[in-house]
Design an enzyme around this catalytic site. Sequence first.
Site, PDB file in Angstrom:
ATOM      1  N   GLU A  11      41.461  22.301  59.734  1.00 18.62           N
ATOM      2  CA  GLU A  11      40.411  22.266  60.848  1.00 18.62           C
ATOM      3  C   GLU A  11      40.592  23.573  61.471  1.00 18.62           C
ATOM      4  O   GLU A  11      41.621  23.733  62.044  1.00 18.62           O
ATOM      5  CB  GLU A  11      40.584  21.066  62.048  1.00 18.62           C
ATOM      6  CG  GLU A  11      39.733  20.952  62.821  1.00 18.62           C
ATOM      7  CD  GLU A  11      40.068  19.890  64.056  1.00 18.62           C
ATOM      8  OE1 GLU A  11      40.113  19.938  65.095  1.00 18.62           O
ATOM      9  OE2 GLU A  11      40.487  18.623  63.527  1.00 18.62           O
ATOM     10  N   ASP A  33      40.816  20.193  75.276  1.00 17.33           N
ATOM     11  CA  ASP A  33      42.029  20.784  74.779  1.00 17.33           C
ATOM     12  C   ASP A  33      43.195  20.708  75.641  1.00 17.33           C
ATOM     13  O   ASP A  33      43.083  21.202  76.796  1.00 17.33           O
ATOM     14  CB  ASP A  33      41.863  22.269  73.922  1.00 17.33           C
ATOM     15  CG  ASP A  33      40.868  22.179  72.721  1.00 17.33           C
ATOM     16  OD1 ASP A  33      41.026  21.247  72.138  1.00 17.33           O
ATOM     17  OD2 ASP A  33      40.333  23.179  72.735  1.00 17.33           O
TER      18      ASP A  33
END
EC number: 4.2.1.20
Length: 267
Positions: free
Chosen positions: A49, A60
């Site tokens: 990914e 994140d």
Amino acid sequence: MSHIGVAFDKARAEGRAVLVGCMPAGFPTVEGSIAAMTAMVEAGVDVIEVEIPYSDPVMDGPVIQRASDIALAGGVRVADTLRIIEAVAATGVPVVTMTYWNPVEQYGVDAFARDLAAAGGTGLITPDLIPDEAQEWLAASDAHGLDRTFLVAPSSTDTRLEMTVEHCRGFVYATALMGVTGARTQASAAAPVLVSRVRGVTDLPVGVGLGTGTGAQASTVAGFADGVIVGSALIRCLLDAPSLPAGLTALRALSAELAAGVRTPAH
């Protein structure tokens, strides 16, 4: 069937889960990220990914943010990301891209889909895009044969979960913990429940992200999910290392440990 679907089918036939390893494009450098992702593949990671670094990555955790900041400071652009995807796809593993929606809009949705497909990318994970607002992406992904992975969370209502899953292709991304990403000490108790809810409405494979950092944790998640998605723990191998070669050595070791974990699912 999509390239990523083949990877999930192969793993299922072997009685194990797929290991998805995540790394921001251009971290620590463009060439360094190609070396890192290639090392992950060689150590047993099934799917890579590639995250497009973004200046405001709301979902994140601090490790991925720090790595993205380093990549952005190095001047990485979407064109560099596409070159990285092409290099990693040449290893033969499926390469999926994770991106916030803004960089795709700035590039042009159809142009991005076209160029991603041309680079060998299998599809997109879009953490801040919901299907109701994704008409342009739905059309572009259909036109260019790309998978699309939307996120579901423990907080998703049944209606929202069903609608989200209906628009996924390739696999469904289940976020196992509420809040931002990052390695945790234990897998969320909500994760198995969420996976079974998703399986109640689709035959698509379910990948679980947020929190896995050791082989034992990977084994636990592999016991109830089709895919184990690991980011922060792998990135930390490079962040904490005194040099890139040392970081790659640590990265290979952790990738191999995680790969062994998904091959011995804890039931």
